[in-house]
Design an enzyme around this catalytic site. Structure first.
Site, PDB file in Angstrom:
ATOM      1  N   LYS A 262       0.628  -0.955   0.165  1.00  0.00           N
ATOM      2  CA  LYS A 262      -0.081   0.521  -0.298  1.00  0.00           C
ATOM      3  C   LYS A 262       0.957   1.273  -0.045  1.00  0.00           C
ATOM      4  O   LYS A 262       1.301   1.402   0.699  1.00  0.00           O
ATOM      5  CB  LYS A 262      -0.619   0.059   1.449  1.00  0.00           C
ATOM      6  N   ASP A 267      -2.334  10.423   3.192  1.00  0.00           N
ATOM      7  CA  ASP A 267      -4.201   9.827   3.774  1.00  0.00           C
ATOM      8  C   ASP A 267      -5.003  11.110   4.319  1.00  0.00           C
ATOM      9  O   ASP A 267      -5.226  11.017   5.616  1.00  0.00           O
ATOM     10  CB  ASP A 267      -4.262   8.920   4.322  1.00  0.00           C
ATOM     11  N   LYS A 274      -9.930  12.617   8.267  1.00  0.00           N
ATOM     12  CA  LYS A 274      -9.094  12.821   9.575  1.00  0.00           C
ATOM     13  C   LYS A 274     -10.065  14.255  10.410  1.00  0.00           C
ATOM     14  O   LYS A 274      -9.739  15.599   9.096  1.00  0.00           O
ATOM     15  CB  LYS A 274      -8.291  12.453   8.977  1.00  0.00           C
ATOM     16  N   ASP A 285       1.549   6.607   5.350  1.00  0.00           N
ATOM     17  CA  ASP A 285       0.498   5.277   4.925  1.00  0.00           C
ATOM     18  C   ASP A 285       1.225   5.133   3.289  1.00  0.00           C
ATOM     19  O   ASP A 285       0.452   3.585   3.008  1.00  0.00           O
ATOM     20  CB  ASP A 285      -0.414   6.618   4.884  1.00  0.00           C
ATOM     21  N   GLU A 346      -9.417   4.418   2.397  1.00  0.00           N
ATOM     22  CA  GLU A 346      -8.718   3.393   0.851  1.00  0.00           C
ATOM     23  C   GLU A 346      -7.517   2.985   0.320  1.00  0.00           C
ATOM     24  O   GLU A 346      -7.622   2.613  -0.287  1.00  0.00           O
ATOM     25  CB  GLU A 346      -8.433   5.046   0.778  1.00  0.00           C
ATOM     26  N   ARG A 348      -7.264  -0.394   1.516  1.00  0.00           N
ATOM     27  CA  ARG A 348      -7.671  -1.899   1.133  1.00  0.00           C
ATOM     28  C   ARG A 348      -8.374  -1.471  -0.641  1.00  0.00           C
ATOM     29  O   ARG A 348      -8.537  -2.773  -1.106  1.00  0.00           O
ATOM     30  CB  ARG A 348      -9.091  -2.132   1.595  1.00  0.00           C
TER      31      ARG A 348
HETATM   32  N1  BES Z   1      -4.658   4.168   6.640  1.00  0.00           N
HETATM   33  C1  BES Z   1      -5.285   4.376   7.987  1.00  0.00           C
HETATM   34  C2  BES Z   1      -4.811   3.990   9.040  1.00  0.00           C
HETATM   35  C3  BES Z   1      -3.552   3.934   9.777  1.00  0.00           C
HETATM   36  C4  BES Z   1      -4.556   4.382  10.949  1.00  0.00           C
HETATM   37  C5  BES Z   1      -2.517   3.964   9.837  1.00  0.00           C
HETATM   38  C6  BES Z   1      -3.916   5.084  12.210  1.00  0.00           C
HETATM   39  C7  BES Z   1      -1.584   4.468  10.564  1.00  0.00           C
HETATM   40  C8  BES Z   1      -1.759   4.891  11.814  1.00  0.00           C
HETATM   41  C9  BES Z   1      -6.712   4.281   6.913  1.00  0.00           C
HETATM   42  O1  BES Z   1      -6.790   3.896   5.612  1.00  0.00           O
HETATM   43  C10 BES Z   1      -7.671   4.043   7.444  1.00  0.00           C
HETATM   44  O2  BES Z   1      -7.842   5.908   7.091  1.00  0.00           O
HETATM   45  N2  BES Z   1      -8.123   3.406   8.085  1.00  0.00           N
HETATM   46  C11 BES Z   1      -9.907   3.336   8.993  1.00  0.00           C
HETATM   47  C12 BES Z   1     -10.289   2.763   8.361  1.00  0.00           C
HETATM   48  C13 BES Z   1     -11.952   3.035   8.858  1.00  0.00           C
HETATM   49  C14 BES Z   1     -12.840   4.042   7.747  1.00  0.00           C
HETATM   50  C15 BES Z   1     -12.854   1.867   8.104  1.00  0.00           C
HETATM   51  C16 BES Z   1      -9.518   3.342  10.462  1.00  0.00           C
HETATM   52  O3  BES Z   1      -8.504   2.326  10.486  1.00  0.00           O
HETATM   53  O4  BES Z   1     -10.301   4.014  10.570  1.00  0.00           O
HETATM   54 ZN    ZN Z   2      -4.323   4.929   5.082  1.00  0.00          ZN
HETATM   55 MN    MN Z   3      -7.322   6.039   5.569  1.00  0.00          MN
END
Ligand code: BES
Ligand code: ZN
Ligand code: MN
Length: 496
Positions: A262, A267, A274, A285, A346, A348
């Protein structure tokens, strides 16, 4: 930093390290130094809490009878039991010790030191690796560094029995450090410097170490039907890229091992934006793609006898007039449709197309993806273990073993049909977020829908790729997690 090996002589300058075994038993070189200094070593040991345990350090400034700046006693633990990971750990502790001094040169006397599993030439090489890994700093943008913030060591000298042997082992180890630091550097770079276009360029440049690198742009991906990946990048001014790195060191007929990363260079969450706090950290990310690139780097650098392909999806997730909306439905390269319920899920979407492309195009022997996929994995495992999901128990076992050896550890979490149901959508084949918790698992279930019969593992490295606590082989922030794990995995199970 320049690392050299020779059969020992006591140095006349710099910092001198001599080893002390468990319960303060003097190593041969410590005995010699003790004699030269009129019993100083024994005297100092008696008046301190030092006990010879692995990684302990005790500095003696301006020791009488020697002309070095200081003598540092370091704990080895039980001589017979010392393993590679212990030697690396000791090296890391030495790096922390050296941070305290404005010292350019250090000598470590290791001859006559032998574990049951480890001769001193190998021991010295891996100790140097631990030292170098722990010494990483990203100071490129610091224009006002104070002297005490600089790392002064320029030259490291190891006294060993057979310098030639040590030298040879170290060559490979040094390449590994470079590969890990390559990954760390691209993670440390700010997101205005590293974005899909510039990251693709940096990976393209790896062709100079012998990788075959191919870059697909949006036009090519559109043609392939990679709308899941493209949807994530459509709110960004930067062009999304898919980078394919190949190393063919094995039999030409042999199917490659495939590694997929990835690479979200930033992000924001997109329209499902966020919160501001710590959003800057989302520059890492792309840690999965960094790990894949670092792995491909070391495979090429050590001319691994294996065929491998690394595929990374590079996108920037931005909110914009053209950005993807919650509610959008996209058709992935596999033909399956996805309802986007949260534009922040995103990673996935990027992997869905990258995984499909990889198995379709390369018919790999196995496929492993790495991704900073979910915040939930940091809740479960913190920064010590990466989450592991797989459809193949043999692969799980191998990754677990490689994790123990490299000290980049993994912990398996379940895949299950009942979690899979949680991503069924009312209007499309699936939705990009799960209902009912288990965020890391439902993300993995989503990925599994894009994997056919091939043995596959998914590593959720959101907690391990970047940390705000110091680790044994890395300070705070980018760890380079995955490079050493997968290098060990490939070397141990797929070469020769
Ligand atoms: N890049 C993030 C996951 C992440 C969070 C990595 C904190 C490192 C530190 C990912 O794209 C994301 O935002 N995931 C969401 C998924 C949710 C919306 C289902 C998450 O983990 O909150
Ligand atoms: Zn992400
Ligand atoms: Mn994300």
């Amino acid at each position: 930093m320049n690392v050299t090996f020779f059969t020992s002589k006591i140095p006349t300058t710099g910092t001198l390290f001599v080893g002390i075994f468990d319960k303060n038993v003097l190593s041969p070189s410590a005995k010699e130094i003790n004699k030269k200094t009129g019993g100083l070593v024994e005297k100092v040991l008696k008046s301190s809490h030092f006990s010879g345990k692995k990684g302990e350090m005790l500095a003696i400034p301006a020791p009488e009878g020697l002309s070095v700046h200081r003598l540092v006693l370091f704990g080895i633990g039980k001589e017979k039991e010392i393993r590679e990971s212990d030697a690396m750990e000791i090296g890391a502790h030495m790096s922390l010790e050296m941070r305290k001094y404005p010292e350019a040169e250090m000598t470590i006397l290791l001859e006559d030191l032998h574990g049951e599993h480890l001769k001193n030439d190998r021991l010295a090489s891996v100790m140097a690796t631990g030292f170098l890994l722990r010494s990483y700093e990203f100071q490129k943008y610091k224009t006002q560094l104070k002297d005490k913030d600089k790392f002064h060591v320029k030259k490291i000298i190891f006294g060993v029995d057979s310098p030639k042997v040590a030298e040879k082992i170290f060559q490979e180890e040094e390449a590994l450090v470079k590969a890990v630091n390559f990954a760390r550097d691209i993670m440390s770079e700010p997101p205005n410097v590293i974005h899909p276009e510039t990251l693709a360029e940096r990976l393209q440049a790896l062709s100079k170490i012998g990788l075959k690198v191919e870059v697909l742009g949006e036009k090519e991906m559109k043609k392939l039907g990679m709308n899941a990946l493209l949807g994530v990048g459509q709110g960004s001014d930067k062009e999304s890229k898919l980078v394919i790195m190949k190393w063919n060191g094995g039999d030409s007929k042999e199917a490659p091992l495939a590694f997929v990363g990835k690479g979200v260079t930033f992000d924001t969450g997109g329209i499902s934006i966020k919160p501001s706090a710590k959003m800057d950290e989302m520059k890492y990310d792309m840690g999965g793609s960094a790990a894949v690139a670092g792995l491909m780097y070391i495979l090429a650098a050590r001319k691994a006898k294996v065929n491998a392909v690394g595929v990374v999806g590079l996108v920037e997730n931005m909110p914009d007039g053209n950005a993807q909306r919650p509610g959008d439905i996209v058709t992935s390269m596999s033909g399956q449709t996805i309802e986007i319920l949260n534009t922040d899920a995103e990673g996935r979407l990027v992997l869905a197309d990258a995984l499909w492309y990889t198995q379709d195009k390369f018919k790999p022997k196995l496929m492993i993806d790495l991704a900073t996929l979910t915040g939930a994995i940091t809740v479960s495992l913190g920064s010590k273990f990466a989450g592991l999901f797989s459809n193949d128990e043999g692969l799980v076992q191998k990754l677990r073993e490689a994790g123990e050896e490299s000290k980049e550890q993994v912990w398996q979490l379940p895949l299950d049909e009942r979690y899979d149901r949680n991503i069924d959508s009312r209007v499309a084949d699936m939705q990009n977020i799960g209902a009912h918790g288990a965020g890391s698992i439902t993300a993995a279930q989503f990925l599994q829908r894009f994997v056919n019969k091939v043995p596959w593992a998914h590593l959720d490295i959101a907690g391990t790729a970047w940390t705000d606590e110091s680790h044994m082989f890395s300070g705070k922030n980018p760890t380079g997690f995955g490079v050493r794990l997968l290098n060990t995995f490939v070397r141990k199970f797929y070469e020769k």
